[in-house]
Design an enzyme around this catalytic site. Structure first.
Site, PDB file in Angstrom:
ATOM      1  N   LYS A 140      34.058 -36.194  -9.342  1.00  0.00           N
ATOM      2  CA  LYS A 140      32.715 -35.852  -8.869  1.00  0.00           C
ATOM      3  C   LYS A 140      32.491 -36.568  -7.542  1.00  0.00           C
ATOM      4  CE  LYS A 140      27.777 -36.039  -9.957  1.00  0.00           C
ATOM      5  NZ  LYS A 140      26.735 -36.734 -10.748  1.00  0.00           N
ATOM      6  N   GLU A 144      22.990 -33.361 -18.942  1.00  0.00           N
ATOM      7  CA  GLU A 144      23.320 -34.742 -18.608  1.00  0.00           C
ATOM      8  C   GLU A 144      22.189 -35.654 -19.061  1.00  0.00           C
ATOM      9  OE1 GLU A 144      24.706 -37.469 -14.817  1.00  0.00           O
ATOM     10  OE2 GLU A 144      23.070 -36.043 -14.505  1.00  0.00           O
ATOM     11  N   VAL A 145      22.516 -36.607 -19.907  1.00  0.00           N
ATOM     12  CA  VAL A 145      21.551 -37.602 -20.365  1.00  0.00           C
ATOM     13  C   VAL A 145      21.745 -38.855 -19.521  1.00  0.00           C
ATOM     14  CG1 VAL A 145      20.711 -38.952 -22.314  1.00  0.00           C
ATOM     15  CG2 VAL A 145      21.640 -36.649 -22.699  1.00  0.00           C
ATOM     16  N   ARG A 146      20.744 -39.163 -18.707  1.00  0.00           N
ATOM     17  CA  ARG A 146      20.814 -40.345 -17.859  1.00  0.00           C
ATOM     18  C   ARG A 146      20.309 -41.545 -18.653  1.00  0.00           C
ATOM     19  NH1 ARG A 146      21.304 -39.999 -12.167  1.00  0.00           N
ATOM     20  NH2 ARG A 146      21.013 -42.252 -12.318  1.00  0.00           N
ATOM     21  N   THR A 155      16.135 -35.383  -9.980  1.00  0.00           N
ATOM     22  CA  THR A 155      16.835 -36.657 -10.148  1.00  0.00           C
ATOM     23  C   THR A 155      17.735 -36.956  -8.958  1.00  0.00           C
ATOM     24  OG1 THR A 155      18.605 -35.563 -11.407  1.00  0.00           O
ATOM     25  CG2 THR A 155      16.783 -36.529 -12.668  1.00  0.00           C
ATOM     26  N   ARG A 164      24.121 -44.902 -14.919  1.00  0.00           N
ATOM     27  CA  ARG A 164      24.386 -45.246 -13.523  1.00  0.00           C
ATOM     28  C   ARG A 164      23.831 -46.629 -13.174  1.00  0.00           C
ATOM     29  NH1 ARG A 164      27.582 -42.184 -12.190  1.00  0.00           N
ATOM     30  NH2 ARG A 164      26.487 -40.219 -11.770  1.00  0.00           N
ATOM     31  N   HIS A 221      29.475 -41.513  -4.994  1.00  0.00           N
ATOM     32  CA  HIS A 221      28.250 -41.068  -4.330  1.00  0.00           C
ATOM     33  C   HIS A 221      28.079 -41.784  -2.996  1.00  0.00           C
ATOM     34  CE1 HIS A 221      27.650 -40.408  -8.652  1.00  0.00           C
ATOM     35  NE2 HIS A 221      26.838 -39.419  -8.317  1.00  0.00           N
TER      36      HIS A 221
END
EC number: 4.2.1.10
Length: 226
Positions: free
Chosen positions: A146, A32-34, A208, A59, A119
């Protein structure tokens, strides 16, 4: 049959650091590339350098991330990731309907899968609310859902496991586990309870998300309990 698919999240602040870190990751199924962590994010260098499936996330601050720019700029980065051949992109379920429509249109007839994410950084809601969120994800066209909550007790973890069962009955692949120390076990166990994927940090990297463990620790647990 469990998947035990592992995604390693990159949280470096610059492109050179993120690329260097990505090349040192071994044993990950997905990286995963944030993009929200990177000062001047680019897509192509990752796609050109890595054979591992890539997940791109940008995000926004309102969902616990670092991206404070315009929604137009954020969507442009995600669209660029799709164009470059990303395996997945992550869009927040709570994004504006216009954002959902834009990416659904862009994803049409492309192989990139859309993860719609939710989230809760403080708690874990009731089972009724959590299953309602799953329904929203499916109605919004998620390829994968998710659902990440914060566990303050063992009962919170149990509810999230119940949501995995609910999603399986609905036919929605789901990533679901709990943040926080009380939820650490869920990061491991979710894969054996129908979860699509779990998340780790790279060896020697800063976490993270609360309760995250390294990929070596996760692989070690999986090896001990096959």
């Amino acid at each position: 049959m469990h998947s035990r698919k592992i995604c390693v999240s990159l949280g470096q602040p610059t492109m050179p650091q993120a690329l260097e870190a990505s090349l040192r990751i071994f044993g990950a199924d997905v990286i995963e590339v944030r993009l929200d962590y990177i000062d001047v994010p680019e897509i192509d260098p990752f796609v050109e350098s890595l054979a591992t499936d890539l997940l791109f996330t940008c995000r926004p601050t309102w969902e616990g991330g670092l991206f404070a720019g315009t929604e137009e700029d954020r969507l442009a980065l995600l669209a660029e990731a799709v164009r470059a051949g990303a395996a997945y992109i992550d869009l927040e379920l709570r994004s504006a309907e216009e954002s959902h429509q834009y990416l659904r249109t862009y994803l049409a007839e492309r192989e990139t899968e859309l993860i719609l994410s939710y989230h809760d950084f403080e708690s874990t809601a009731t089972l009724a609310k959590l299953t309602g969120i799953i329904d929203q994800m499916q109605d919004a066209g998620a390829d994968i859902g998710k659902l990440i909550t914060t566990a303050n007790s063992a009962a919170d973890v149990v509810r999230v496991f119940q949501v995995l069962e609910y999603a399986a009955k609905k036919g929605l692949p789901l990533i679901a586990f709990c943040m926080g120390e009380a939820g650490a076990v869920s990061r491991v166990a979710s894969c054996d309870l129908g979860g699509y994927m779990t998340y780790c940090c790279a060896d020697g990297a800063e976490v993270t998300a609360a309760g995250q463990i390294t990929i070596s620790e996760m692989r070690g647990i999986f090896a001990r309990y096959p």
